[in-house]
Structures are given as structure tokens and as C-alpha cells.
Enzyme design. Structure first.
Site, PDB file in Angstrom:
ATOM      1  CG  ASP A 209     -10.198  79.856  46.841  1.00 19.47           C
ATOM      2  OD1 ASP A 209      -9.671  80.396  47.813  1.00 19.47           O
ATOM      3  OD2 ASP A 209      -9.670  79.659  45.695  1.00 19.47           O
ATOM      4  CG  ASP A 211      -6.318  83.016  50.705  1.00 16.96           C
ATOM      5  OD1 ASP A 211      -5.888  81.984  50.030  1.00 16.96           O
ATOM      6  OD2 ASP A 211      -5.691  84.017  51.287  1.00 16.96           O
TER       7      ASP A 211
HETATM    8  N1  LIG Z   1      -6.730  81.162  47.627  1.00 18.35           N
HETATM    9  C1  LIG Z   1      -5.769  80.986  46.455  1.00 18.35           C
HETATM   10  N2  LIG Z   1      -4.674  81.338  46.639  1.00 18.35           N
HETATM   11  C2  LIG Z   1      -3.799  81.405  45.463  1.00 18.35           C
HETATM   12  N3  LIG Z   1      -4.081  80.846  44.484  1.00 18.35           N
HETATM   13  C3  LIG Z   1      -5.422  80.536  44.312  1.00 18.35           C
HETATM   14  N4  LIG Z   1      -6.078  79.876  43.083  1.00 18.35           N
HETATM   15  C4  LIG Z   1      -7.153  79.586  43.426  1.00 18.35           C
HETATM   16  N5  LIG Z   1      -7.645  80.003  44.976  1.00 18.35           N
HETATM   17  C5  LIG Z   1      -6.197  80.506  45.262  1.00 18.35           C
END
Ligand SMILES: Nc1ncnc2[nH]cnc12
Ligand SMILES: CSC[C@H]1O[C@H](OP(=O)(O)O)[C@H](O)[C@@H]1O
Length: 290
Positions: A209, A211
Site C-alpha cells: 500500500d 500508507d
Molecule cells: N502502511 C503500513 N504501515 C505499517 N505497517 C504496514 N504493513 C503494511 N502496510 C503498512
């Protein structure tokens, strides 16, 4: 020359390794408490392998409650000589979209609620962390990703947050301003403890992703992470198999001298050492305590 035993710690969505010969789950006891699960022993391409699901099968442990000391001690007790960590992470850079595998080379540790060292009163030791990953293992991961045509990045800083909540927008922008490449909740203190246990360690972050900083992408949710992990499961498996295939043959010591790092790390005078703590260190520091 030591025989290579390749350890793999799998993160979210990676609770097993298919295709091992003679797969056997074995429970390992440690002086630090229970590891996240039993360990899966087997061989692949002639290489002995040991796998541990970081959160336990069924995803039981949170990033904070994972017993990182027990996990690393159990790997050491199982005879692991080289440790590869597979972890889901968020991207903090436009050029690292979901699906990219980042072979991390630096960490920033922002965790604050975890046991971070095997050492303590009665046995004080300070290991160097300037170069936190083994370059030879990391190179093997980069070559494996290239061979399998998996989108990947060589190097990048992983910021480890405490969680379990994801970041605020302000935090996400802050970490981007620090030039971090990816964010996760589990590489620390795992990488530090591996170094204390003289285990060469490398981490492949599977980007799931953006974030919450990216204006054109939804902010991260577990649903989205799991979806991308499932899409990338085949690549994760390919990279682990390809790296094992590259690590057959004679094992050379890590170029950083990680296997002997405790030779120059211990501060406590022999007559002041705590026998109870030294007994707990039988696997982690057994080499120098014999
Ligand atoms: N955006 C994110 N922040 C923290 N841990 C994660 N694991 C997968 N995506 C994450
Ligand atoms: C399900 S997203 C949060 C979860 O995933 C990341 O890493 P890991 O693969 O080790 O579980 C992150 O650190 C969180 O643990």
C-alpha cells in the site's frame, strides 16, 4: 566450514512454506518464553530450511506482543546460520508501488514497547548496527528477484513504528521527509536481536500500500494489505525458492563478520557476570561462553 541452514521468518499472510521436502513442525523451547509458533523444518534444493510464522499460524500475535527474543533464540537453537525476513510494508515513495519487493538496507527504529536486547545487568554487550543487514544475503535476494522478473528495489530505509494502528497523515509525511522508503511494524527489534545472536539477516519488504500520504490512493486498510499479499504470494514463494537455490554450495562467512560480532561487544568483567543470565544466553552467545 559451517553447513548452511536458511531461516525464513514470514509476516502477514505468510504462515507456511509449500514445497519443502520432509516438512516437520517442531516446537522449540527457549529461556525467553514461547516463540510465535512451532518451527517448520525441511529442505529445498538440498538446502536445510527452517520457517517461522512471525505472528503465529492464524495470526495471533500483534507487532508489539511478538516475542522477538524467543523467535530469534529458537532460530539460533534450530541451527539457523542465515536469516531472511519477509514482511508486508507500506510505501513512502511514489516509485515503489504495491507489488514491489524492497530489499531493505537501513532501519529507523521508532518502537518503544518491546524487549530489544538479550543482554542486561550482569552481561552487558553492545553490537554494531551501522550496517544492519548482511550484504551477501541481501545480494542473493536482489539476484533472486531479478532472475524471477519480480519488480524490486535494491536498498531503502525501513521505518519501524510501534502500531498496531497505522500512521497519521502527519507521521506519514514526516517519515517521507526523512527519506524512508517503506514502513512496517515488525522488523525491529528482530534485526537487532539477530545481530546480537550473530545471525546474518536480510529483509525483503513486500509493498502492499501507499500508507496514507498519497493523494491518488486510498489510505491503508487491512483489506487492501491482504488483497495485495494474496496477489503477491506466488512472487514471495518464488523469491524464497530462488534465494535458496542461490545459497547451495559452500557457505562463506558474512563479509561484515556478523558471526563473530560478540568477540568485541561484551563489557562486563568475567567475575561480575550473572550466571543466571549467562545460562539463558547458551544459544545466542554460546560460541563465546564455551
Ligand atoms: N502502511 C503500513 N504501515 C505499517 N505497517 C504496514 N504493513 C503494511 N502496510 C503498512
Ligand atoms: C496487515 S498490515 C500490518 C502488519 O503487516 C506488516 O508486517 P508483517 O508482514 O511482519 O506482519 C506490519 O509490520 C504489521 O505487522
Amino acid at each position: 566450514m559451517t553447513k548452511r541452514v536458511l531461516g525464513i521468518i514470514g509476516g502477514s499472510g505468510v504462515y507456511n512454506i509449500d514445497g519443502l521436502e520432509n516438512p516437520t513442525w517442531k516446537k522449540i523451547e527457549t529461556p525467553w518464553g514461547d516463540p510465535s509458533d512451532a518451527l517448520l523444518f525441511g529442505t529445498y534444493a538440498g538446502v536445510d530450511m527452517v520457517f517461522l510464522p512471525r505472528h503465529g499460524r492464524g495470526h495471533v500475535q500483534t507487532p508489539t506482543t511478538i516475542n522477538y527474543r524467543a523467535n530469534i533464540d529458537a532460530m539460533k537453537r534450530a541451527g539457523v546460520t542465515d536469516l531472511i525476513s519477509v514482511s508486508a510494508c507500506g510505501s513512502l515513495k511514489e516509485e515503489l508501488p504495491p507489488g514491489t519487493f524492497v530489499i531493505v538496507d537501513q532501519f529507523i527504529d521508532r518502537t518503544f514497547a518491546r524487549e530489544k536486547s538479550f543482554f542486561g545487568p550482569g552481561f552487558v554487550a553492545h553490537v554494531p548496527m551501522a550496517h544492519p543487514v548482511c550484504p551477501a544475503l541481501s545480494n542473493a535476494l536482489v539476484e533472486a528477484a531479478a532472475q524471477e522478473n519480480i519488480r524490486h528495489a535494491k536498498g531503502g530505509t525501513y521505518i519501524c513504528m510501534e502500531g498496531p494502528q497505522f500512521s497519521t497523515l502527519a507521521e506519514s509525511h514526516l517519515y517521507r521527509s526523512w527519506n524512508c522508503a517503506v514502513i512496517g511494524m515488525t522488523a525491529m527489534p528482530e534485526a537487532k536481536l539477530a545481530r546480537e545472536a550473530e545471525l546474518p539477516y536480510a529483509l525483503v519488504g513486500m509493498v502492499t500500500d501507499y500508507d496514507c500520504w498519497h493523494p491518488d490512493h486510498e489510505h491503508v486498510t487491512v483489506d487492501a494489505v491482504i488483497k495485495v499479499i494474496h496477489e503477491n504470494a506466488a512472487n514471495a514463494r518464488k523469491i524464497v525458492c530462488a534465494v535458496a537455490e542461490r545459497l547451495t554450495g559452500t557457505r562463506k562467512p558474512s563479509p561484515l563478520g556478523i558471526e563473530t560480532v560478540l568477540d568485541v561487544a561484551v563489557m562486563t568483567a568475567p567475575e561480575k557476570r550473572d550466571p543466571a543470565l549467562m545460562a539463558k544466553l547458551d544459544a545466542v552467545a554460546g560460541r563465546i561462553l564455551k
